[in-house]
Design a protein around this motif. Structure first.
Motif, PDB file in Angstrom:
ATOM      1  N   ALA A 117       0.839  -1.214   0.000  1.00 37.43           N
ATOM      2  CA  ALA A 117       0.000   0.000   0.000  1.00 37.43           C
ATOM      3  C   ALA A 117       0.868   1.256   0.000  1.00 37.43           C
ATOM      4  O   ALA A 117       0.570   2.247  -0.691  1.00 37.43           O
ATOM      5  CB  ALA A 117      -0.923  -0.009   1.219  1.00 37.43           C
ATOM      6  N   VAL A 118       1.951   1.169   0.781  1.00 36.77           N
ATOM      7  CA  VAL A 118       2.862   2.326   0.823  1.00 36.77           C
ATOM      8  C   VAL A 118       3.474   2.567  -0.560  1.00 36.77           C
ATOM      9  O   VAL A 118       3.607   3.715  -1.030  1.00 36.77           O
ATOM     10  CB  VAL A 118       3.958   2.087   1.876  1.00 36.77           C
ATOM     11  N   CYS A 119       3.845   1.455  -1.208  1.00 40.54           N
ATOM     12  CA  CYS A 119       4.418   1.563  -2.557  1.00 40.54           C
ATOM     13  C   CYS A 119       3.419   2.196  -3.519  1.00 40.54           C
ATOM     14  O   CYS A 119       3.762   3.080  -4.307  1.00 40.54           O
ATOM     15  CB  CYS A 119       4.828   0.200  -3.081  1.00 40.54           C
ATOM     16  N   TYR A 120       2.184   1.713  -3.447  1.00 44.53           N
ATOM     17  CA  TYR A 120       1.149   2.273  -4.331  1.00 44.53           C
ATOM     18  C   TYR A 120       0.952   3.756  -4.051  1.00 44.53           C
ATOM     19  O   TYR A 120       0.756   4.563  -4.959  1.00 44.53           O
ATOM     20  CB  TYR A 120      -0.164   1.531  -4.145  1.00 44.53           C
ATOM     21  N   LYS A 121       0.993   4.083  -2.789  1.00 42.31           N
ATOM     22  CA  LYS A 121       0.830   5.504  -2.422  1.00 42.31           C
ATOM     23  C   LYS A 121       1.970   6.328  -3.016  1.00 42.31           C
ATOM     24  O   LYS A 121       1.746   7.432  -3.560  1.00 42.31           O
ATOM     25  CB  LYS A 121       0.818   5.627  -0.905  1.00 42.31           C
ATOM     26  N   ALA A 122       3.180   5.782  -2.915  1.00 38.69           N
ATOM     27  CA  ALA A 122       4.330   6.522  -3.451  1.00 38.69           C
ATOM     28  C   ALA A 122       4.263   6.629  -4.967  1.00 38.69           C
ATOM     29  O   ALA A 122       4.709   7.616  -5.555  1.00 38.69           O
ATOM     30  CB  ALA A 122       5.620   5.837  -3.036  1.00 38.69           C
ATOM     31  N   LEU A 123       3.673   5.601  -5.600  1.00 36.36           N
ATOM     32  CA  LEU A 123       3.568   5.623  -7.058  1.00 36.36           C
ATOM     33  C   LEU A 123       2.401   6.483  -7.540  1.00 36.36           C
ATOM     34  O   LEU A 123       2.208   6.667  -8.735  1.00 36.36           O
ATOM     35  CB  LEU A 123       3.394   4.199  -7.588  1.00 36.36           C
ATOM     36  N   GLY A 124       1.605   6.947  -6.600  1.00 39.67           N
ATOM     37  CA  GLY A 124       0.475   7.794  -6.975  1.00 39.67           C
ATOM     38  C   GLY A 124      -0.794   7.007  -7.253  1.00 39.67           C
ATOM     39  O   GLY A 124      -1.799   7.586  -7.637  1.00 39.67           O
ATOM     40  N   LYS A 125      -0.752   5.691  -7.057  1.00 37.39           N
ATOM     41  CA  LYS A 125      -1.956   4.874  -7.252  1.00 37.39           C
ATOM     42  C   LYS A 125      -2.739   4.862  -5.944  1.00 37.39           C
ATOM     43  O   LYS A 125      -2.689   3.911  -5.156  1.00 37.39           O
ATOM     44  CB  LYS A 125      -1.559   3.477  -7.674  1.00 37.39           C
ATOM     45  N   LYS A 126      -3.438   5.922  -5.722  1.00 29.30           N
ATOM     46  CA  LYS A 126      -4.087   6.112  -4.430  1.00 29.30           C
ATOM     47  C   LYS A 126      -5.251   5.159  -4.210  1.00 29.30           C
ATOM     48  O   LYS A 126      -5.554   4.771  -3.086  1.00 29.30           O
ATOM     49  CB  LYS A 126      -4.565   7.564  -4.315  1.00 29.30           C
ATOM     50  N   GLY A 127      -5.903   4.787  -5.290  1.00 28.63           N
ATOM     51  CA  GLY A 127      -7.042   3.873  -5.172  1.00 28.63           C
ATOM     52  C   GLY A 127      -6.621   2.530  -4.616  1.00 28.63           C
ATOM     53  O   GLY A 127      -7.210   1.995  -3.666  1.00 28.63           O
ATOM     54  N   LYS A 128      -5.548   2.013  -5.210  1.00 24.21           N
ATOM     55  CA  LYS A 128      -5.058   0.708  -4.757  1.00 24.21           C
ATOM     56  C   LYS A 128      -4.540   0.804  -3.329  1.00 24.21           C
ATOM     57  O   LYS A 128      -4.769  -0.100  -2.501  1.00 24.21           O
ATOM     58  CB  LYS A 128      -3.948   0.236  -5.692  1.00 24.21           C
ATOM     59  N   ALA A 129      -3.825   1.885  -3.055  1.00 27.70           N
ATOM     60  CA  ALA A 129      -3.275   2.074  -1.711  1.00 27.70           C
ATOM     61  C   ALA A 129      -4.402   2.150  -0.682  1.00 27.70           C
ATOM     62  O   ALA A 129      -4.355   1.491   0.372  1.00 27.70           O
ATOM     63  CB  ALA A 129      -2.445   3.340  -1.672  1.00 27.70           C
ATOM     64  N   ARG A 130      -5.431   2.898  -1.023  1.00 28.85           N
ATOM     65  CA  ARG A 130      -6.557   3.052  -0.098  1.00 28.85           C
ATOM     66  C   ARG A 130      -7.252   1.718   0.159  1.00 28.85           C
ATOM     67  O   ARG A 130      -7.606   1.388   1.282  1.00 28.85           O
ATOM     68  CB  ARG A 130      -7.538   4.066  -0.686  1.00 28.85           C
ATOM     69  N   ARG A 131      -7.381   0.957  -0.937  1.00 30.47           N
ATOM     70  CA  ARG A 131      -8.035  -0.352  -0.803  1.00 30.47           C
ATOM     71  C   ARG A 131      -7.261  -1.265   0.151  1.00 30.47           C
ATOM     72  O   ARG A 131      -7.827  -1.930   1.026  1.00 30.47           O
ATOM     73  CB  ARG A 131      -8.137  -0.982  -2.191  1.00 30.47           C
ATOM     74  N   LEU A 132      -5.949  -1.269  -0.001  1.00 34.71           N
ATOM     75  CA  LEU A 132      -5.131  -2.145   0.847  1.00 34.71           C
ATOM     76  C   LEU A 132      -5.141  -1.680   2.305  1.00 34.71           C
ATOM     77  O   LEU A 132      -5.220  -2.507   3.226  1.00 34.71           O
ATOM     78  CB  LEU A 132      -3.698  -2.176   0.315  1.00 34.71           C
ATOM     79  N   PHE A 133      -5.070  -0.368   2.508  1.00 35.15           N
ATOM     80  CA  PHE A 133      -5.112   0.150   3.879  1.00 35.15           C
ATOM     81  C   PHE A 133      -6.440  -0.215   4.544  1.00 35.15           C
ATOM     82  O   PHE A 133      -6.483  -0.634   5.709  1.00 35.15           O
ATOM     83  CB  PHE A 133      -4.932   1.665   3.870  1.00 35.15           C
ATOM     84  N   LYS A 134      -7.523  -0.074   3.783  1.00 31.40           N
ATOM     85  CA  LYS A 134      -8.853  -0.393   4.336  1.00 31.40           C
ATOM     86  C   LYS A 134      -8.961  -1.878   4.681  1.00 31.40           C
ATOM     87  O   LYS A 134      -9.571  -2.267   5.666  1.00 31.40           O
ATOM     88  CB  LYS A 134      -9.933  -0.007   3.333  1.00 31.40           C
ATOM     89  N   ARG A 135      -8.323  -2.653   3.815  1.00 29.81           N
ATOM     90  CA  ARG A 135      -8.362  -4.098   4.058  1.00 29.81           C
ATOM     91  C   ARG A 135      -7.624  -4.443   5.349  1.00 29.81           C
ATOM     92  O   ARG A 135      -8.082  -5.277   6.133  1.00 29.81           O
ATOM     93  CB  ARG A 135      -7.706  -4.792   2.867  1.00 29.81           C
ATOM     94  N   LEU A 136      -6.490  -3.777   5.545  1.00 28.38           N
ATOM     95  CA  LEU A 136      -5.726  -4.009   6.770  1.00 28.38           C
ATOM     96  C   LEU A 136      -6.531  -3.590   7.991  1.00 28.38           C
ATOM     97  O   LEU A 136      -6.522  -4.276   9.027  1.00 28.38           O
ATOM     98  CB  LEU A 136      -4.414  -3.210   6.716  1.00 28.38           C
ATOM     99  N   ILE A 137      -7.241  -2.489   7.844  1.00 26.24           N
ATOM    100  CA  ILE A 137      -8.034  -2.003   8.990  1.00 26.24           C
ATOM    101  C   ILE A 137      -9.204  -2.934   9.262  1.00 26.24           C
ATOM    102  O   ILE A 137      -9.496  -3.289  10.401  1.00 26.24           O
ATOM    103  CB  ILE A 137      -8.530  -0.571   8.707  1.00 26.24           C
ATOM    104  N   SER A 138      -9.852  -3.372   8.187  1.00 28.55           N
ATOM    105  CA  SER A 138     -11.031  -4.233   8.362  1.00 28.55           C
ATOM    106  C   SER A 138     -10.648  -5.597   8.935  1.00 28.55           C
ATOM    107  O   SER A 138     -11.401  -6.197   9.691  1.00 28.55           O
ATOM    108  CB  SER A 138     -11.750  -4.391   7.026  1.00 28.55           C
ATOM    109  N   GLU A 139      -9.463  -6.070   8.591  1.00 24.78           N
ATOM    110  CA  GLU A 139      -9.041  -7.375   9.114  1.00 24.78           C
ATOM    111  C   GLU A 139      -8.450  -7.275  10.513  1.00 24.78           C
ATOM    112  O   GLU A 139      -8.039  -8.285  11.082  1.00 24.78           O
ATOM    113  CB  GLU A 139      -8.004  -7.981   8.165  1.00 24.78           C
ATOM    114  N   ASN A 140      -8.395  -6.044  11.038  1.00 24.01           N
ATOM    115  CA  ASN A 140      -7.908  -5.802  12.397  1.00 24.01           C
ATOM    116  C   ASN A 140      -6.490  -6.373  12.588  1.00 24.01           C
ATOM    117  O   ASN A 140      -6.200  -7.077  13.540  1.00 24.01           O
ATOM    118  CB  ASN A 140      -8.888  -6.405  13.407  1.00 24.01           C
ATOM    119  N   SER A 141      -5.658  -6.061  11.632  1.00 26.57           N
ATOM    120  CA  SER A 141      -4.310  -6.608  11.654  1.00 26.57           C
ATOM    121  C   SER A 141      -3.427  -5.803  12.602  1.00 26.57           C
ATOM    122  O   SER A 141      -3.839  -4.805  13.187  1.00 26.57           O
ATOM    123  CB  SER A 141      -3.727  -6.568  10.240  1.00 26.57           C
ATOM    124  N   ARG A 142      -2.179  -6.245  12.681  1.00 25.31           N
ATOM    125  CA  ARG A 142      -1.239  -5.541  13.543  1.00 25.31           C
ATOM    126  C   ARG A 142      -0.869  -4.167  12.982  1.00 25.31           C
ATOM    127  O   ARG A 142      -0.424  -3.302  13.707  1.00 25.31           O
ATOM    128  CB  ARG A 142       0.039  -6.398  13.699  1.00 25.31           C
TER     129      ARG A 142
END
Lengths: 372, 159
Positions: free
Chosen positions: A335-360
């Motif tokens: 997600a960080v990589c996507y954010k750095a590449l400017g692909k905010k949609g993908k980055a946002r999706r991955l961050f949300k997934r991490l939050i929804s799965e209640n990960s570390r």
């Protein structure tokens, strides 16, 4: 005659050409509504111009003065209808200054086109040169598994008459401090031997490119040559430091390298954050590095060097492998990589997934998502 | 475009109209002199209807002339065309004023009365109406007299 000569000198105004009376002047003169100065000027013109004097004569009677505006308006309409309308067939466009300016315009346009062409050419050549330089620098260092594949230029750079480790030892440590050293697997396996070599311990830090040259050119001295680099890596590379410590099996310590730190902070800053390496522990643990950890480490190093796409490629298999301890970390780093590449949609999706799965990585993901 | 052309001088418009045979340029020129054409046509015809017809003929003739001739002075040319068209159509022939031939008087010198007239008009800047009232003549006669004096003055000037 003499008097007429005197008058002649004073009467220059009598022979000056002037414009005919316009409609307002004509009507105002006949109505005697003009100031004295203007009236005299018009009278001077009346003496020279038969057309205007006749017009004034016509307008002196009151009857003609009433009929004149209507007649004048009709004639004006006639002129406008027959001569000044654009639909008139015999009205070709008048080339006003166009013929004079056309060649100049063409020359200017040609010059502009040439300027643009040269500018774009220089820009592209500059970009290509920079790209080539960066790829030349990053190709051996960016792929840890390919550290043995050294370009011919690098091999030639090392003098054959001089021992490789001696040559490398002359390199100042400060020159390498800004670079991101990478630990090749061969070096990790030989770390224990290298640690005991006193000549190697005293040698300064050097980049991976030089280590690769060393390994390739002197295969028999792998342990002796690679050890200095390892010695340096254990003290300079933050990634390596975390993997060499006793916390290596836990992926969480790597979380200290937040994306902001990886993208913005240079290597010296990270070196200040890192913990001092424990030599005994690192020697013991180097032999038990899992391939997933290697991959994750190399991906993180690629991220530190700004090779986001390469890091993504290395992180994708880790992210897909749900059983891997680096599963969530890999997702977060992707997600960080996507954010750095400017692909905010993908980055946002991955961050949300991490939050929804209640990960570390939930907290970090939330902070990243809020800053996205 | 028309706005730009309207700012040009008569001389410039005449040159362009002759060079390019452009009726728009002719129209701009005629628009400048339309009130004078109307007045002169009214002078020769005496009534509004005939004056309108005469004015249209004058305009057509001027359109041809401007595109085909080098015209040094447009106001004199317009007056000449108006006079010719009026005489051609035999409109109100009797009303036509007799052509004053000034060529006889042009060569002679100025007399005292003419000098006084010139002095009063050009030097003391007396208005024509006042001069006409003093000399008990009409304004057109006063203009004619001054024109003759001017011609004499020009003829006596050293070349």
């Amino acid at each position: 005659m003499a008097y007429s000569q005197h008058i002649r000198e004073s009467l220059t105004n009598a022979f000056r050409t002037s414009h005919c009376l316009n409609e307002q002047q004509l009507t105002a003169y006949v109505a005697q509504k003009l100031p004295d100065v203007e009236q005299h000027l018009l009278e001077q013109h009346l003496i020279t111009c038969e057309l205007c004097s006749t017009a004034v004569e016509v307008l002196l009677p009151e009857e003609n003065r009433k009929a004149f505006p209507l007649l004048s308006g009709k004639i004006k309409m006639f002129i406008q209808e027959h001569y000044l309308t654009s639909s008139h067939p015999a009205a070709p466009p008048v080339p006003v200054f166009k013929s004079k300016k056309d060649p100049l315009r063409k020359e200017r346009n040609a010059e502009r086109v040439l300027q643009y062409a040269w500018t774009t050419l220089f820009l592209f050549s500059g970009i290509a040169l920079l790209f080539w330089i960066f790829t030349f620098k990053e190709t051996p260092a960016g792929q840890p598994g390919e550290s043995g594949e050294v370009t011919p230029q690098l091999v030639q750079a090392t003098p054959e008459t001089q021992p490789a480790h001696m040559h490398l030892a002359e390199k100042p440590a400060a020159a390498v401090a800004g670079k991101q050293p990478i630990v090749p697997p061969q070096e990790k396996s030989n770390q224990a031997q290298a640690h005991n070599d006193p000549a190697v311990i005293d040698s300064p830090a050097r980049p991976l490119v030089q280590k690769a040259v060393l390994i390739k050119t002197i295969p028999g001295k792998d342990s002796g040559a690679a050890a200095p680099a390892k010695q340096k890596d254990s003290s300079s590379s933050p990634v390596k430091a975390t993997t060499d410590t006793g916390q290596r099996k836990k992926p969480l310590p790597l979380r200290t390298d937040t994306p902001a730190a990886t993208t913005a902070a240079p290597a010296p800053k990270q070196a200040a954050v890192q913990k001092p390496p424990e030599k005994t522990n690192s020697i013991e643990k180097t032999n038990s590095i899992s391939p997933a950890e290697k991959q994750y480490t190399s991906a993180r190093q690629a991220m530190q060097q700004g090779n986001w796409n390469e890091a993504l490629e290395q992180l994708k298999p880790l992210e897909k492998d749900a059983s891997s301890p680096y599963h969530e970390m890999a997702r977060y780093q992707m997600a960080v990589c996507y954010k750095a590449l400017g692909k905010k949609g993908k980055a946002r999706r991955l961050f949300k997934r991490l939050i929804s799965e209640n990960s570390r990585m939930k907290e970090e993901a939330e902070s990243q998502l809020s800053s996205l | 475009m028309l706005y730009h052309l309207r700012n040009l001088s008569d001389k410039e418009l005449l040159q362009r109209a002759e060079k390019h045979a452009d009726e728009t340029l002719v129209g701009i020129l005629l628009e400048r002199y339309h009130h004078l054409i109307a007045a002169v046509c009214l002078y020769y015809c005496g009534n509004e209807e005939d004056a309108e017809i005469l004015a249209q003929q004058v305009l057509r003739r001027l359109n041809i002339d401007i595109q085909n001739h080098k015209i040094p002075s447009l106001n004199n040319w317009i007056f000449k065309v108006c006079r010719e068209e009026a005489s051609k159509k035999d409109r109100k022939e009797a009303a036509l004023p007799p052509q004053t031939d000034t060529s006889e008087d042009a060569g002679s010198e100025l007399n005292d009365d003419e000098i006084k007239l010139l002095e009063a008009f050009f030097l003391r800047k007396k208005p024509l109406n006042e001069l006409a009232r003093k000399r008990k003549t009409s304004l057109p006669d006063m203009i004619t007299q001054l024109r003759l004096c001017r011609q004499k003055l020009a003829a006596g000037a050293p070349s």
